[in-house]
Scaffold this motif. Structure first.
Motif, short mmCIF file in Angstrom:
data_model
loop_
_atom_site.label_atom_id
_atom_site.label_comp_id
_atom_site.label_asym_id
_atom_site.label_seq_id
_atom_site.Cartn_x
_atom_site.Cartn_y
_atom_site.Cartn_z
N ARG A 1 7.64 2.09 -2.31
CA ARG A 1 8.20 3.40 -2.67
C ARG A 1 7.67 3.85 -4.04
O ARG A 1 7.35 5.04 -4.23
CB ARG A 1 9.72 3.34 -2.70
N ALA A 2 7.58 2.91 -4.97
CA ALA A 2 7.06 3.24 -6.30
C ALA A 2 5.61 3.71 -6.21
O ALA A 2 5.22 4.69 -6.86
CB ALA A 2 7.18 2.04 -7.23
N ASN A 3 4.81 3.02 -5.41
CA ASN A 3 3.41 3.43 -5.24
C ASN A 3 3.32 4.80 -4.58
O ASN A 3 2.44 5.60 -4.90
CB ASN A 3 2.65 2.39 -4.41
N ARG A 4 4.25 5.09 -3.66
CA ARG A 4 4.27 6.40 -3.03
C ARG A 4 4.54 7.49 -4.07
O ARG A 4 3.92 8.56 -4.07
CB ARG A 4 5.35 6.44 -1.94
N LEU B 1 -2.61 4.09 -0.16
CA LEU B 1 -2.99 2.86 0.54
C LEU B 1 -2.14 1.68 0.10
O LEU B 1 -1.72 0.86 0.92
CB LEU B 1 -4.47 2.56 0.30
N GLU B 2 -1.87 1.61 -1.21
CA GLU B 2 -1.01 0.53 -1.72
C GLU B 2 0.40 0.66 -1.15
O GLU B 2 1.02 -0.34 -0.76
CB GLU B 2 -0.96 0.56 -3.25
N ALA B 3 0.89 1.89 -1.11
CA ALA B 3 2.23 2.13 -0.57
C ALA B 3 2.29 1.73 0.90
O ALA B 3 3.26 1.09 1.35
CB ALA B 3 2.62 3.59 -0.74
N HIS B 4 1.26 2.10 1.66
CA HIS B 4 1.22 1.77 3.09
C HIS B 4 1.22 0.26 3.30
O HIS B 4 1.94 -0.26 4.15
CB HIS B 4 -0.02 2.41 3.72
N ALA B 5 0.41 -0.45 2.50
CA ALA B 5 0.33 -1.91 2.64
C ALA B 5 1.67 -2.56 2.32
O ALA B 5 2.13 -3.46 3.05
CB ALA B 5 -0.76 -2.46 1.73
N ASP B 6 2.31 -2.11 1.24
CA ASP B 6 3.59 -2.72 0.85
C ASP B 6 4.70 -2.44 1.86
O ASP B 6 5.47 -3.34 2.23
CB ASP B 6 4.02 -2.18 -0.52
N LEU B 7 4.80 -1.20 2.31
CA LEU B 7 5.87 -0.86 3.26
C LEU B 7 5.65 -1.51 4.61
O LEU B 7 6.61 -1.89 5.29
CB LEU B 7 5.97 0.66 3.40
N ASP C 1 15.32 0.33 8.37
CA ASP C 1 15.14 1.71 8.79
C ASP C 1 14.59 2.59 7.67
O ASP C 1 13.72 3.44 7.90
CB ASP C 1 16.47 2.30 9.30
N THR C 2 15.11 2.39 6.47
CA THR C 2 14.65 3.22 5.35
C THR C 2 13.18 2.95 5.05
O THR C 2 12.40 3.89 4.86
CB THR C 2 15.50 2.93 4.09
N ALA C 3 12.81 1.67 5.00
CA ALA C 3 11.41 1.33 4.74
C ALA C 3 10.51 1.91 5.83
O ALA C 3 9.40 2.40 5.54
CB ALA C 3 11.24 -0.19 4.67
N ASN C 4 10.97 1.88 7.07
CA ASN C 4 10.18 2.42 8.18
C ASN C 4 10.03 3.94 8.05
O ASN C 4 8.96 4.49 8.33
CB ASN C 4 10.83 2.06 9.51
N LYS D 1 6.49 5.94 7.72
CA LYS D 1 6.05 7.04 8.58
C LYS D 1 5.72 8.28 7.77
O LYS D 1 4.80 9.04 8.11
CB LYS D 1 7.13 7.36 9.62
N GLU D 2 6.44 8.48 6.67
CA GLU D 2 6.22 9.65 5.82
C GLU D 2 4.83 9.65 5.20
O GLU D 2 4.22 10.72 5.04
CB GLU D 2 7.29 9.66 4.71
N ILE D 3 4.32 8.47 4.84
CA ILE D 3 3.04 8.42 4.12
C ILE D 3 1.83 8.16 5.01
O ILE D 3 0.70 8.18 4.53
CB ILE D 3 3.08 7.34 3.02
N VAL D 4 2.05 7.93 6.31
CA VAL D 4 0.92 7.62 7.20
C VAL D 4 -0.18 8.69 7.14
O VAL D 4 -1.37 8.35 7.02
CB VAL D 4 1.41 7.39 8.64
N PRO D 5 0.15 10.00 7.22
CA PRO D 5 -0.93 11.00 7.15
C PRO D 5 -1.75 10.89 5.87
O PRO D 5 -2.98 10.99 5.90
CB PRO D 5 -0.17 12.34 7.23
#
Length: 246
Positions: A191-194, A200-206, A216-219, A223-227
């Motif tokens: 979340r901090a990286n987001r 990419l860092e946020a995607h890897a961590d989540l 659920d929250t992490a998921n 999904k929010e940052i995938v695009p």
């Protein structure tokens, strides 16, 4: 991490297919690194002179014929180009260091009891929306029980509420160093990286957080940052193909 490995494999594949890429002046730093490792850079191939193209023969004269006018083809509508959505990205904080507790501290039963009491106070303050007070109590709890990964992860969550992602990452790193399977450490670091726009860092961590302990929250955050993470990965690939084309 998986994204970086994939991109590196793609770039190395391009270099294998066309070693002349390594002689691009923009990749000087990469050549120097390879040489430091003892690698030999193959010489650049000389381009062969192009053969002159044959001059076109004059068309034979013919009697004029009546040609039907060609219908103009409809113009294709331009395909909209995707853009990076940086909404929600914030300026990084100063990353002021917070007390992490004494390294190797032997926690007594009295310390543990006091740490749990401070943690409960922090939880109550967090529920009331008093994040500064929650931060104070979590810090007290950490100093009493510095070897608790969950305390560092929970303080990171408070720091996110206070818009301090750099400090939050430091706590998450500590949580993960204590417990490599700290799902909350990865979750809040993601979340901090987001918030910092590090997609990419946020995607890897989540992704790691959801694998370790689905949340659920992490998921939802994932999904929010995938695009944006896909856009960033594609952009890096385009950069590598740009070197190939140039």
């Amino acid at each position: 991490m998986d994204q970086y490995v994939a991109l590196l494999k793609q770039f190395i594949g391009l270099c294998k297919a066309n070693p002349d890429l390594l002689h691009d002046e923009r990749l000087g730093f990469y050549r120097d690194y390879l040489k430091e490792l003892g690698a030999t850079i193959p010489p650049k191939k000389e381009k062969s002179p192009e053969e002159p193209k044959p001059e076109p023969k004059p068309a034979a004269e013919s009697s004029p014929t009546h040609e039907e006018p060609m219908e103009a083809e409809p113009e294709e509508e331009p395909i909209p180009c995707p853009e990076l959505d940086n909404s929600g990205v914030i300026e990084p904080d100063a990353g002021e260091a917070l007390p992490m507790g004494e390294v190797g501290k032997e926690v007594s039963e009295d310390d543990l009891e006091k740490a749990n009491d401070e943690r409960d106070k922090a939880t109550a303050a967090f529920s009331d929306g008093d994040f500064e007070k929650a931060l104070e109590h979590y810090t007290n709890s950490i100093q009493l029980n510095p070897g608790s990964a969950i305390l560092h992860a929970k303080r990171a969550n408070v720091l996110l509420k206070l818009k301090r992602p750099i400090a939050a990452i430091a706590d998450c790193d500590k949580a993960i160093s204590i417990n490599p399977d700290s799902a909350q450490g990865y979750k809040f670091r993601g979340r901090a990286n987001r918030l910092l726009g590090k997609w990419l860092e946020a995607h890897a961590d989540l992704t790691t957080a959801c694998k370790l302990d689905y949340d659920d929250t992490a998921n939802e955050w994932l999904k929010e940052i995938v695009p944006n993470s896909n856009f960033t990965a594609d952009s890096l690939f385009e950069v590598s193909t740009f070197f190939d084309a140039s």
